[in-house]
Design a protein around this motif. Structure first.
Motif, PDB file in Angstrom:
ATOM      1  N   UNK A 261      -1.330  12.158   1.359  1.00 29.89           N
ATOM      2  CA  UNK A 261      -0.412  11.067   1.007  1.00 29.89           C
ATOM      3  C   UNK A 261       0.343  10.551   2.230  1.00 29.89           C
TER       4      UNK A 261
ATOM      5  N   UNK B 292      -5.205   8.964  -2.517  1.00 26.07           N
ATOM      6  CA  UNK B 292      -4.411   9.404  -3.670  1.00 26.07           C
ATOM      7  C   UNK B 292      -5.247  10.148  -4.704  1.00 26.07           C
TER       8      UNK B 292
ATOM      9  N   UNK C  38       3.519   7.783  -6.778  1.00 32.12           N
ATOM     10  CA  UNK C  38       2.801   8.990  -7.193  1.00 32.12           C
ATOM     11  C   UNK C  38       3.689  10.232  -7.142  1.00 32.12           C
TER      12      UNK C  38
ATOM     13  N   UNK D 197       8.022  -0.515   5.610  1.00 28.44           N
ATOM     14  CA  UNK D 197       8.570   0.746   5.099  1.00 28.44           C
ATOM     15  C   UNK D 197       9.795   0.504   4.211  1.00 28.44           C
TER      16      UNK D 197
ATOM     17  N   UNK E 259       0.672   8.310 -12.497  1.00 28.56           N
ATOM     18  CA  UNK E 259      -0.151   8.814 -11.397  1.00 28.56           C
ATOM     19  C   UNK E 259      -1.471   8.053 -11.309  1.00 28.56           C
TER      20      UNK E 259
ATOM     21  N   UNK F 208      -0.699   2.871   8.873  1.00 27.75           N
ATOM     22  CA  UNK F 208      -0.169   1.514   8.742  1.00 27.75           C
ATOM     23  C   UNK F 208       1.153   1.288   9.475  1.00 27.75           C
ATOM     24  N   UNK F 209       1.920   2.350   9.704  1.00 23.75           N
ATOM     25  CA  UNK F 209       3.205   2.148  10.392  1.00 23.75           C
ATOM     26  C   UNK F 209       3.058   2.243  11.913  1.00 23.75           C
TER      27      UNK F 209
ATOM     28  N   UNK G  15       0.741   6.266   5.718  1.00 23.74           N
ATOM     29  CA  UNK G  15       1.958   5.934   6.467  1.00 23.74           C
ATOM     30  C   UNK G  15       1.680   5.898   7.964  1.00 23.74           C
TER      31      UNK G  15
ATOM     32  N   UNK H 171      -4.440  13.449  -7.160  1.00 23.05           N
ATOM     33  CA  UNK H 171      -4.391  13.310  -8.619  1.00 23.05           C
ATOM     34  C   UNK H 171      -5.293  14.345  -9.288  1.00 23.05           C
TER      35      UNK H 171
ATOM     36  N   UNK I 150       0.856  -1.200   0.000  1.00 24.99           N
ATOM     37  CA  UNK I 150       0.000   0.000   0.000  1.00 24.99           C
ATOM     38  C   UNK I 150       0.887   1.245   0.000  1.00 24.99           C
ATOM     39  N   UNK I 151       1.905   1.230   0.871  1.00 21.75           N
ATOM     40  CA  UNK I 151       2.739   2.421   1.060  1.00 21.75           C
ATOM     41  C   UNK I 151       3.649   2.701  -0.134  1.00 21.75           C
TER      42      UNK I 151
ATOM     43  N   UNK J 259      -0.968   4.835  -9.698  1.00 24.03           N
ATOM     44  CA  UNK J 259      -0.747   4.892  -8.249  1.00 24.03           C
ATOM     45  C   UNK J 259      -2.050   4.658  -7.490  1.00 24.03           C
TER      46      UNK J 259
ATOM     47  N   UNK K 185       2.052   5.894  -2.642  1.00 31.51           N
ATOM     48  CA  UNK K 185       2.385   7.321  -2.512  1.00 31.51           C
ATOM     49  C   UNK K 185       3.788   7.625  -3.054  1.00 31.51           C
ATOM     50  N   UNK K 186       4.714   6.667  -2.890  1.00 37.71           N
ATOM     51  CA  UNK K 186       6.067   6.857  -3.420  1.00 37.71           C
ATOM     52  C   UNK K 186       6.015   6.907  -4.954  1.00 37.71           C
TER      53      UNK K 186
END
Lengths: 520, 70
Positions: B17, B58, A94, A255, A281, B24-25, B21, B62, A87-88, A284, A91-92
């Motif tokens: 965005x 997201x 995008x 991560x 994009x 989930x982290x 993080x 966009x 999932x994470x 993403x 964003x990277x």
């Protein structure tokens, strides 16, 4: 494991028809495969839908179909880190990758090392990035070979040959997997692979959706499935006052893997083959649909435990050879009718073939452009270039074969985590360089890279290549952390510090061939 | 739009965005059994649902960038 004729026939027909589609597609489009831009990058032509299939086929690999559910079946909740990871990483994708795509498109870069060479004017740094890309991808290809090997063995193609000189030869499934991959990659290139990615996507979704509907019905619902699981591994253990515990290592694995993913040569090849920034994009937020499938497949690991395939005599041999990596194949054989098991196995087989081909192609690209042309034969013709790339892609597959034999790991996932430690060390040169070029330079990045590679490899060795979570003791607190993150933090620290010093001492001219507007 | 925001390109929508993080982290947030759905423990369905919530974070970014023609 005896072969079921129906399952085997369906599997062979689907698997080889799909692979054959790749050859056929390439012939139909009359693509010039002697041109590296065509064989290796598909001519940067893929729109949103094809890019969705290609990137999905490229990123969701035997890691998803075999390694993750194996870890969930064997170790429980820990294996689920693959879900936050996948999932994470979006964003990277995008934020970061459109910048890299733009500069690559404007300057004609084919690899990440091409970009590094242009950005910092340093052949040495580009060489470090290229070599790291190849080295990190080899265990990842090994994971794909293992995935195919397990599928062939599960279908019953595992009889022992008694050869003169060599003696008993057990690794026939591995050999078949290797040959299929080698022949396929050589002839098809990225255009053919884009086509079979579509077939892979369809096969995977059909198999996964059937599995998550059929198996819980057979077992009497999800409640019973989770009730059968080992309660001690159903959740992550909590930390103590002086140990951050499994919850921390879970987050660090997610991560670290998310940061590593887009640095891999095959991911960058997939990104560069897209036709525009918007394609990336849109993907993403379209590609997480594959992450949903990954989460369902991870749940299959819990189902394998509930069904109890591990204790069934018919799968004992598979478990003996492949350990928990055999969990999903065994579950499919047990739960599906033979013809559908054949289809599901073809999904896993093609699922491993597609990314392995793209990985091998990207390693070929890296070697040719950033090592062969740069240091060995600068004046070679495009045809030679393409030939060298193909030979090198074969060499990486051979190295991967060696990895499978040498590191017969109880969890295939460790192969991928090992590659992640190495590829993460290119993050400052490739990703941070997109944002802070003036604060970084080649001496700093090279030293940071070296420090990261040495400490990362040292941690992997101290774990005997059997795990990737290193327990760091800091101020009396034990921090169990993915080695990639520890090495990366050291790498970044040194990269910025040494860059700062180097600039202060030498006042060397900036040799950046790119312009600010190239990135937009 | 003034010259400064155009140059740095920062708009509060980008904060979306970061949300996945955090969600989930920060593992203690969801490392639990209850509440279950269809007998699936929270730990498992929470993360699975985030495959869609991540997308939901997201899409506004966009749309913002498309409207700005970036």
């Amino acid at each position: 494991m005896s072969a079921n004729p129906v399952a085997l026939t369906v599997f062979l027909v689907l698997f080889f028809a799909t692979a054959g589609l790749g050859f056929y597609a390439t012939k139909m489009k009359s693509v010039n495969l002697s041109d590296l831009g065509q064989w290796g990058l598909g001519g940067r032509s893929f729109g949103t839908l094809i890019a969705w299939f290609l990137l999905g086929g490229d990123i969701y690999t035997a890691y998803t179909f075999v390694a993750v559910p194996a870890l969930v079946a064997g170790a429980g909740a820990t294996g689920f880190f693959a879900v936050p990871f996948t999932i994470l990483m979006y964003p990277v994708l995008f934020v970061v990758m459109p910048r890299l795509w733009s500069v690559a498109q404007k300057r004609g870069y084919v690899t990440a090392a091409d970009f590094v060479r242009g950005r910092f004017g340093s052949r040495g740094l580009a060489l470090a990035v290229a070599a790291t890309g190849i080295v990190a991808t080899i265990p990842y290809i090994a994971l794909q070979l293992m995935g195919m090997q397990i599928v062939f063995a599960g279908m019953g193609l595992n009889f022992t040959l008694n050869l003169p000189v060599i003696g008993a030869f057990h690794d026939l499934p591995l050999l078949v997997a290797f040959l299929v991959l080698a022949i396929y990659t050589y002839h098809s290139g990225l255009h053919g692979t884009a086509i079979i990615s579509v077939a892979k996507g369809i096969l995977v979704y059909v198999a996964v959706l059937a599995a998550v509907i059929v198996i819980p019905i057979e077992l009497g619902g999800y409640g019973k499935i989770f009730a059968a699981a080992d309660p001690s591994t159903l959740l992550l253990g909590h930390g103590t006052a002086n140990n951050l515990g499994p919850q921390f290592s879970f987050a660090s694995l997610a991560l670290g893997s998310a940061l590593a993913l887009w640095l891999y040569p095959h991911s960058i090849t997939g990104v560069f083959s897209s036709s525009s920034r918007s394609v990336l994009k849109r993907n993403a937020f379209l590609l997480p649909s594959f992450t949903f499938a990954l989460a369902l497949i991870a749940l299959l690991g819990v189902m394998a435990v509930a069904v109890g395939v591990k204790g069934m005599p018919e799968y004992a041999e598979g478990y003996r050879i492949f350990g928990n990596n055999f969990a999903i194949p065994a579950l499919f054989l047990h739960s599906f009718s033979p013809w559908f098991a054949g289809l599901a196995f073809a999904a896993i087989g093609v699922g491993a073939l597609v990314p392995a081909a793209i990985m091998a192609i990207s390693c070929g690209n890296l070697f040719t452009r950033n090592i062969y042309k740069e240091f060995i034969a600068p004046d070679c013709t495009p045809a030679t270039e393409s030939k060298v790339a193909k030979i090198m892609s074969l060499a990486t597959k051979l190295a991967a074969l060696f990895f499978v034999v040498a590191l017969q790991s109880s969890y295939a996932i460790n192969l991928q985590l090992l590659g992640g430690i190495w590829i993460c060390q290119t993050l400052p040169s490739v990703m941070l360089a997109l944002y802070t070029p003036r604060q970084l330079n080649a001496p700093g990045l090279l030293l940071g890279w070296l420090a990261g590679m040495v400490t990362g490899t040292w941690m992997a060795i101290s774990l005997q290549f059997k795990g990737a979570v290193y327990s760091l003791d800091l101020f009396g607190v034990t921090i169990p952390c993915y080695a990639a993150i520890i090495a990366l933090l050291l790498n970044i620290l040194i990269a910025y510090a040494v860059s700062f010093l180097a600039r202060a001492i030498t006042n060397a001219p900036v040799r950046d061939e790119t312009l600010a507007e190239d990135y937009l | 739009m003034d010259e400064k925001t155009k140059k740095h390109g920062f708009h509060p929508v980008y904060l979306l965005l970061i949300v996945p993080f955090i969600a989930l982290l920060w593992v203690p947030l969801y490392n639990r059994i209850e509440p279950q759905i269809f007998g699936i423990p929270f730990f498992y369905w929470y993360q699975t649902v985030w495959t869609f919530l991540g997308t939901a974070c997201t899409i506004p970014v966009y749309l913002y960038e498309e409207r700005k023609g970036k």
